[in-house]
Design an enzyme around this catalytic site. Structure first.
Site, mmCIF file in Angstrom:
data_model
loop_
_atom_site.group_PDB
_atom_site.id
_atom_site.type_symbol
_atom_site.label_atom_id
_atom_site.label_comp_id
_atom_site.label_asym_id
_atom_site.label_seq_id
_atom_site.Cartn_x
_atom_site.Cartn_y
_atom_site.Cartn_z
ATOM 1 N N LYS A 122 82.640 -12.650 77.274
ATOM 2 C CA LYS A 122 84.010 -13.026 76.933
ATOM 3 C C LYS A 122 84.106 -14.429 76.331
ATOM 4 O O LYS A 122 84.929 -14.693 75.462
ATOM 5 C CB LYS A 122 84.909 -12.936 78.163
ATOM 6 C CG LYS A 122 84.850 -11.638 78.935
ATOM 7 C CD LYS A 122 84.995 -10.404 78.082
ATOM 8 C CE LYS A 122 85.073 -9.157 78.938
ATOM 9 N NZ LYS A 122 84.153 -8.113 78.565
ATOM 10 N N GLU A 131 90.778 -5.815 72.484
ATOM 11 C CA GLU A 131 92.004 -5.963 73.255
ATOM 12 C C GLU A 131 92.837 -7.133 72.730
ATOM 13 O O GLU A 131 92.302 -8.190 72.383
ATOM 14 C CB GLU A 131 91.680 -6.177 74.728
ATOM 15 C CG GLU A 131 90.899 -5.021 75.344
ATOM 16 C CD GLU A 131 90.838 -5.093 76.853
ATOM 17 O OE1 GLU A 131 91.228 -6.140 77.414
ATOM 18 O OE2 GLU A 131 90.407 -4.109 77.471
ATOM 19 N N GLU A 174 89.802 -10.028 73.979
ATOM 20 C CA GLU A 174 88.376 -9.814 74.204
ATOM 21 C C GLU A 174 87.965 -8.497 73.572
ATOM 22 O O GLU A 174 88.814 -7.681 73.196
ATOM 23 C CB GLU A 174 88.047 -9.785 75.698
ATOM 24 C CG GLU A 174 88.736 -8.663 76.461
ATOM 25 C CD GLU A 174 88.553 -8.784 77.959
ATOM 26 O OE1 GLU A 174 88.420 -9.931 78.440
ATOM 27 O OE2 GLU A 174 88.535 -7.743 78.638
ATOM 28 N N ASN A 220 85.552 -5.201 74.473
ATOM 29 C CA ASN A 220 84.722 -4.498 75.434
ATOM 30 C C ASN A 220 83.721 -3.641 74.675
ATOM 31 O O ASN A 220 84.096 -2.716 73.951
ATOM 32 C CB ASN A 220 85.584 -3.621 76.355
ATOM 33 C CG ASN A 220 86.429 -4.461 77.288
ATOM 34 O OD1 ASN A 220 85.936 -5.393 77.913
ATOM 35 N ND2 ASN A 220 87.705 -4.149 77.374
#
Length: 662
Positions: free
Chosen positions: A116, A275, A288, A290
């Site tokens: 992150k 996101e 972030e 994923n």
């Protein structure tokens, strides 16, 4: 194409991957810990390999043990699922050295976007709008508090390797940063094997909207639209849907283009999710990425008609995407509800135990259930509390929501605390149905916790009527038992009842008719039709001609009934018995106010007080860990510690005494 793949995960996602692999003719290998020896994913796989003790830090997170399982079984590829090692570049590198395909992105992408902190640095360098924050590594809670003051409260403390709400805390002052930093570090270490955390500005009243991307190893990247994930509790998603009721086509296209550009910047392949947080003016900020399959991927599959797991497998095998961006269309609406082993009536605290009854609703073209458990299975304290994912599809959002409400009513779970009632209440909530969502929805609409959904008098009386009909059927079965004394045959069946709930008692009169009973309550007759068999927990019949899937369970002389998020305990007895019951003395509940009790089964991580200490209201007393989440227990009032009943490191049961006060 691969002939055998290993799924380096457990639970519902392992079962989900196996389902697609089997359809593709690929053999599957499961790995399991001591706690999962009888798990559904072990039963579903073609082969299974034991990898260690229950704690994930000694099993599912140990790369060497996964590699040993690969060598033992000859698996050609590994699907990591989500969580555990799914975003661990070291794991992907170990697979590459072994010559085993990783069903996920390349090492470069995992390193750049799976972390992150690094992903935010990359996004910032690419001039992508990001949330203000501090991306450096903080040595301790003192430095964390200093950084938070510089950013400005409120702030979000987040695990660098995090996901699923683990290692995340919101802090509004220095004290909350200190306690939140410690818990975030501990959760990050136990869940991901990486204790690094960072701090960023917490944007209040945002929406959480994410873009699904999919890519191959030939440079082709497309996005599959968005998912609205704003219904969250403790930063863990609870309800998701696709598409978002908030986005317009312009914003959707802009977010999709940015997500694709970020994926291309790191040579991304496989499935991934970018996101964003979106404010009231539809301004969006990169949050972030994923680098894995998301829990909520089924809603995207339902509106696009694609199987994301299959595409991931084919991409890992070197195949090109079979479509372009222009081919992607979202049709209809899909909603997902996460069924968690947590009790909303006890502050959503984790619940463990055996699934005494487990009966999901029937699957169809509009109802999908992804699960990793079965009736009789054990819900362990060692892992995530998710029991299943329930998804529904409709041509419109309201149709999908209404189908979800009915499916939840038919979802039977017994033996553990669960959140089905709460999910049902959200489906009926006016604000949710209107699509006025934010990540603060649950905290704002249920500030004092969940105590059951409100229902109309008509629905409550219909619940009473089914309970009366069930008691009548029960009495009829008793009358048919052979070998009774002759006088029993001359006793007329009971038809005049009293239905008690809390301090209220209502008259109910029942008449046996063809196919059921007519039950009159408060001057209104309810036509209850359908089988009322012993042990049947979900009523499959109708009330006044309409389906009424109320769940009811006989407990002693009581009926525990629930529908639409409302739960009632009815006592159905004769009017004479009710009059006598009113004359009985009331039993006083034991006074437990001088004890700190464990609100859940779990591990007592630490004690913050000793015998003789004076404590103030709100002061931290202990930390209990359950299902990879730390829960801080605080004093409800001022007092003095008289005795410590449990030591740090002890395993606790629900309501076990921890501390006694004078």
């Amino acid at each position: 194409m691969f002939k055998k793949i290993l799924i380096a995960n457990r639970g519902e996602i392992a079962c989900r991957v196996m389902r697609t692999a089997k359809r593709m003719g690929i053999k599957t290998v499961a790995v399991y810990s001591d706690a999962d020896a009888d798990a559904l994913h072990v039963r579903t796989a073609d082969e299974a390999v034991h990898i260690g003790p229950a704690a994930s830090s000694e099993s599912y997170l140990v790369i060497d043990k996964i590699m040993d399982a690969i060598r033992q079984t000859g698996a050609e590829a590994v699907h990591p699922g989500y969580g555990f090692l799914s975003e661990n570049a070291g794991f992907a590198e170990a697979l590459e050295k072994e010559g085993v395909a990783f069903i996920g992105p390349g090492i470069k992408a995992i390193g750049a976007m799976g972390d992150k902190i690094e992903s935010k640095k990359l996004a910032h360098a690419a001039k992508v709008s990001t949330v203000p924050g501090y991306l450096g590594i903080m040595a301790d809670d003192t430095e964390a508090a200093k950084v938070a003051r510089e950013i400005g409260y409120p702030v979000m403390i987040k695990a660098s390797a995090g996901g699923g709400g683990k290692g995340m805390r919101v802090a509004y002052n220095d004290e909350e940063v200190v306690s939140g930093f410690r818990s975030a570090v501990n959760e990050a270490r136990s869940s991901f094997g990486d204790e690094r955390v960072f701090i960023e500005k917490f944007i209040e009243e945002p929406r959480h909207i994410e873009i699904q991307v999919i890519a191959d190893k030939h440079g082709n990247v497309v996005h599959l639209g968005e998912r609205e994930c704003s219904i969250q509790r403790r930063h863990q998603k609870v309800i998701e849907e696709a598409p978002s009721p908030f986005l317009d086509e312009k914003t959707r296209a802009a977010m999709g283009a940015e997500a694709v550009a970020l994926a291309q910047a790191v040579d991304y392949s496989s499935a991934g999710t970018v996101e964003f947080i979106v404010d009231a003016d539809r301004n969006f900020y990169f949050l972030e990425m994923n680098t894995r399959l998301q829990v909520e991927h089924p809603v995207t599959e339902l509106v696009t008609g694609l199987d994301l797991v299959e595409i991931m497998i084919r991409s890992a095998a070197g195949e090109k995407l079979p479509f372009t961006q222009d081919d992607i269309k979202m049709t209809g609406w899909a909603v997902e509800s996460r069924i968690y082993a947590e009790d909303p009536y006890r502050g959503f605290l984790p619940s463990t135990g055996r699934l005494v009854r487990y009966q999901p609703p029937q699957e169809s073209e509009t109802v999908r259930v992804d699960t990793g458990v079965y009736e009789g299975a054990e819900i362990s304290m060692f892992y995530d509390p998710m029991v299943a994912k329930l998804c529904t599809f409709g041509d419109t959002r309201i149709e999908a929501v209404d189908r979800m409400a009915e499916a939840l009513d038919r979802f039977l779970v017994r033996g553990i605390g669960h959140n089905v009632d709460f999910l049902s209440a959200v489906m009926a909530h006016e604000r949710f149905r209107e699509g006025r969502l934010s990540t603060g929805f649950i905290a704002e609409e249920y500030p004092d916790g969940f105590h059951g959904a409100p229902v109309s008098e008509e629905i409550e009386n219909a619940m009473r009527a089914v309970a009366v009909a069930a008691e009548c059927a029960y009495a009829e079965r008793n009358r048919m038992i052979s070998g009774q004394t002759p006088v029993a045959d001359r006793i007329p069946p009971q038809r005049a009842w009293k239905v008690r709930h809390d301090d209220e008692a209502q008259d109910a009169d029942a008449v046996l008719v063809d196919g059921g009973f007519d039950v009159t309550i408060g001057g209104t007759t309810y036509a209850v039709r359908g089988a009322l068999r012993a042990g049947e927990a979900v009523f499959g019949g109708t009330v006044n001609g309409a389906p009424f899937p109320v769940q009811f369970e006989r407990k002693g002389i009581d009926y525990l009934a629930s529908i639409a998020g409302a739960q009632r305990r009815f006592t159905v007895i004769s009017r004479r018995a009710s009059d006598l019951l009113d004359r009985m003395p009331k039993k006083e509940a034991a006074d437990l106010s001088k004890f700190l009790l464990s609100p859940m089964p779990g591990l007592l991580v630490s004690l913050a007080v000793a015998e003789g200490d004076a404590v103030k209201a709100g002061q931290e007393l202990a930390v209990v860990e359950a299902m990879k989440m730390e829960n801080v227990l605080r004093a409800e009032k001022d007092g003095t510690v008289a005795k410590i009943h449990a030591a740090a490191g002890a395993s606790l049961t629900v309501d076990q005494q921890i501390i006694e006060f004078e």
